[in-house]
Enzyme design. Structure first.
Site, mmCIF file in Angstrom:
data_model
loop_
_atom_site.group_PDB
_atom_site.id
_atom_site.type_symbol
_atom_site.label_atom_id
_atom_site.label_comp_id
_atom_site.label_asym_id
_atom_site.label_seq_id
_atom_site.Cartn_x
_atom_site.Cartn_y
_atom_site.Cartn_z
ATOM 1 N N HIS A 1 41.780 48.365 31.465
ATOM 2 C CA HIS A 1 41.870 47.721 32.783
ATOM 3 C C HIS A 1 42.766 48.520 33.723
ATOM 4 C CE1 HIS A 1 42.204 44.085 35.469
ATOM 5 N NE2 HIS A 1 43.333 44.701 35.786
ATOM 6 N N GLU A 2 43.969 48.822 33.269
ATOM 7 C CA GLU A 2 44.921 49.515 34.143
ATOM 8 C C GLU A 2 44.460 50.935 34.447
ATOM 9 O OE1 GLU A 2 47.068 47.886 35.685
ATOM 10 O OE2 GLU A 2 47.065 46.075 34.443
#
Length: 505
Positions: free
Chosen positions: A267-268
Site C-alpha cells: 500500500h505505502e
C-alpha cells in the site's frame, strides 16, 4: 515588451520563492519522519515547540504581502496557461493562511503537535478521556483557522475540497449512499449465507526477522529502488515525499499477523511510486506537491488490492513466502491462500479491514465528521457514538478505545475531511485498474515478475501528470470516461460473491 520583461523577472522570483519554500518543506518532512520512527520520546515537548517556531518562520515567509502581490501580478499578466494553473493551485494552498495572523497559526501548529502526542499516549493507555480535551481543542483551533478564509461554502465542504479538489459534502453523500445501498446488504448476506472460510493459519507465530527478509524479496519484485525509497517501521504506517528522487515509507510487523506488514508495505509503496513517477519537470511546483489525497489513495489501494491480492501476483511470490515459513504454510495451497487473503468479515480496525468492509469504516468516520461540523456531537460520548455506528453497520462493537475511536491518528492531527478520500480513492483505483486491463496483460506481467510493465503504464497514464490535470481529467484520459463508481461496486460484488459462493439475486 514591458510585460515580457516583467514576466521574466517574476518568473525568476517565483522560482527562487519555490526553492526557499521547499527547504522548509524538506526540514518538516525530515523531522516528522524521524519523530515517527527513531526519535526518543523524551524529546517530544522540545521538538514540538521548535517545530511550531519553524512553522511560524515558514508561514511568515509565505505570507509576506510583498511576495503575494508579486505572485498575484504574475498570475494576471502571464500568457502561460500551465503557469496560470499552477499559480491557481498554489494560491488555493495559501488560502487557509493568507489572512491568518502569525500568532494564531503558531498556536494552531502547537495545538496539533500536542494533540498528536496526547493521541499516542491515549492509545497506549486505551483511554479516550486522556485525548478528549485535546480533540476538542484541535477542532476548535481548526475552525478558528478556517474562519479567516474567504469562502462561499461550509467549513466541512472547504476541508473536503482541500483534500480532494472538486469534492464536497453533496458529492460524497451521493457516493456513500451507493456504498450503503449496494455493499451493506452484501456484507450482511455473506455473514448469513456465505461459505465458511477458516483463515486461522495466517495468524500463527510468524518470526519477525523472517517477515522482514520476505519483505526485502517483495520489494525486489516490485522493483523498489533502495537509492530512492527507504522503509522504516512505525505504529501507523505512512509515506512521506522528499523530492523527485526520494520517498520514505513505513510498515508495522506483527508476529501473529503475517499479512499486515505485507499489505501495508505494498500500500505505502503505491504512494511512493506515484510520487517518484511524477514528471520531474514539476519538481518544486504545485503540480508535484498538491496532488489530491483521493488520487494518491487510488494508487496505494490499486497496488494493495488489485495487484497485491491478485492470484498472478502470488503465483510468483507465494513459493517465496512458503520458503520463509515452511512450518506454517507448507500445507497451504496457493488456492487456499488466495481464499484466506480475500476473506471478508466485519472487524474493528480500519487499516486491517478487508476490501469489502473497508468503505464502511470510512462511511462511519464520514458520518461522524458531518455531525461534528453540524454541532451535533457531545464529545463526552463521541466514543459511544463511534461504537454505536460500528454495531449498527457491521454488527460488532469495540470494547476498547484503542480499537475504536483512538485507532486512527487523523483527528488528533487536525486531518478532518481526509477520511472520505480513502473510499473515493478505492473507487478511482477500480476504474484505473479496469482501464489498465484493456491496454496490457496485467496478470501475465505479475506472473512473470515483470512489474515494470505495470509501473510504466501507471507512469504514462496516471503518475506523470501530477496535479497538472484534475482527477476527472486523468480518469477521462486513462479510461475514456469520467469518474464512475459502478466500477468499484461491481468489482467488489463480483469478487466477493465468487469468493463466498453466492449467486446473483
Amino acid at each position: 515588451m514591458r510585460y515580457q520583461v516583467m514576466e521574466k523577472e517574476l518568473r525568476t522570483f517565483f522560482s527562487e520563492y519555490k526553492r526557499i519554500n521547499a527547504s522548509y518543506t524538506l526540514a518538516f518532512s525530515t523531522m516528522y519522519f524521524d519523530m515517527a520512527t527513531i526519535a526518543p520520546s523524551a524529546g517530544i515537548p522540545y521538538r514540538n515547540e521548535m517545530m511550531s517556531i519553524l512553522a511560524g518562520e515558514a508561514f511568515a515567509y509565505q505570507m509576506n504581502p510583498e511576495h503575494l502581490k508579486k505572485l498575484e501580478t504574475l498570475m494576471k499578466i502571464t500568457k502561460d496557461e500551465k503557469l496560470k494553473k499552477e499559480l491557481a493551485l498554489y494560491f488555493k494552498e495559501l488560502d487557509i493562511n493568507r489572512n491568518l495572523p502569525k500568532d494564531v497559526y503558531i498556536r494552531f501548529k502547537k495545538t496539533v503537535a500536542d494533540s498528536e502526542e496526547a493521541w499516542q499516549i491515549a492509545k497506549e493507555r486505551d483511554d479516550y478521556k486522556h485525548f478528549k480535551q485535546h480533540l476538542i481543542q484541535v477542532i476548535k483551533a481548526q475552525k478558528e483557522v478556517i474562519s479567516y478564509v474567504e469562502k462561499d461554502c461550509s467549513d466541512y465542504d472547504y476541508l473536503l475540497d482541500r483534500y480532494q479538489s472538486g469534492m464536497n459534502r453533496e458529492k460524497y453523500d451521493v457516493f456513500f449512499a451507493r456504498i450503503k445501498t449496494e455493499l451493506l446488504p452484501l456484507i450482511q448476506r455473506i455473514q448469513k449465507e456465505g461459505r465458511k472460510i477458516d483463515d486461522s493459519l495466517l495468524y500463527q507465530d510468524f518470526d519477525l526477522c523472517e517477515q522482514e527478509a520476505f519483505m526485502q524479496e517483495l520489494n525486489a519484485y516490485m522493483q523498489v529502488d533502495p537509492t530512492k525509497c527507504y522503509m522504516g517501521t512505525t505504529e501507523h504506517p505512512f509515506t512521506d515525499f522528499f523530492s523527485a528522487n526520494e520517498a520514505r515509507i513505513t510498515t508495522h510487523y506483527y508476529k501473529d499477523n503475517v499479512l499486515s506488514a505485507i499489505f501495508s508495505t505494498i500500500h505505502e509503496y503505491g504512494h511512493a511510486l506515484y510520487s517518484l513517477q511524477v514528471d520531474e519537470a514539476f519538481t518544486d511546483t504545485a503540480f508535484k506537491n498538491d496532488i489530491g489525497f483521493a488520487m494518491h489513495e487510488s494508487q496505494s489501494r490499486l497496488m494493495e488490492n488489485h495487484i497485491g491480492r491478485n492470484k498472478a501476483f502470488w503465483e510468483y511470490n507465494y513459493p517465496k513466502l512458503q520458503a520463509h515459513f515452511p512450518k506454517q504454510l507448507q500445507q497451504v495451497s496457493l488456492d487456499q491462500f488466495m481464499t484466506m487473503i480475500n476473506v471478508s468479515k466485519p472487524s474493528l480496525i480500519r487499516t486491517e479491514a478487508d476490501e469489502l468492509t473497508y468503505p464502511i469504516h470510512i462511511l462511519i468516520r464520514y458520518e461522524l465528521e458531518k455531525e461534528i461540523f453540524d454541532g451535533k456531537v457531545d464529545y463526552e460520548h463521541l466514543d459511544t457514538m463511534w461504537n454505536d455506528k460500528y454495531e449498527e453497520y457491521l454488527g460488532i462493537r469495540p470494547t476498547h478505545d484503542k480499537d475504536g475511536i483512538l485507532q486512527d491518528m487523523h483527528w488528533g492531527a487536525a486531518d478532518l475531511g481526509y477520511f472520505a478520500t480513502y473510499a473515493l480513492g478505492s473507487a478511482y483505483a477500480a476504474q484505473f485498474y479496469h482501464a489498465m486491463q484493456q491496454d496490457i496483460d496485467v496478470e501475465n506481467a505479475l506472473r512473470k515478475g515483470e512489474f515494470k510493465i505495470i509501473s510504466d503504464w501507471l507512469k504514462e497514464h496516471v503518475h506523470c501528470y501530477g496535479a497538472s490535470l484534475t482527477a476527472d481529467e486523468i480518469l477521462l484520459k486513462a479510461s475514456g470516461e469520467p469518474f464512475n463508481p459502478e466500477y468499484y461496486i461491481d468489482y467488489l460484488k463480483n469478487k466477493f460473491m465468487k469468493v463466498y459462493g453466492l449467486s446473483h439475486v
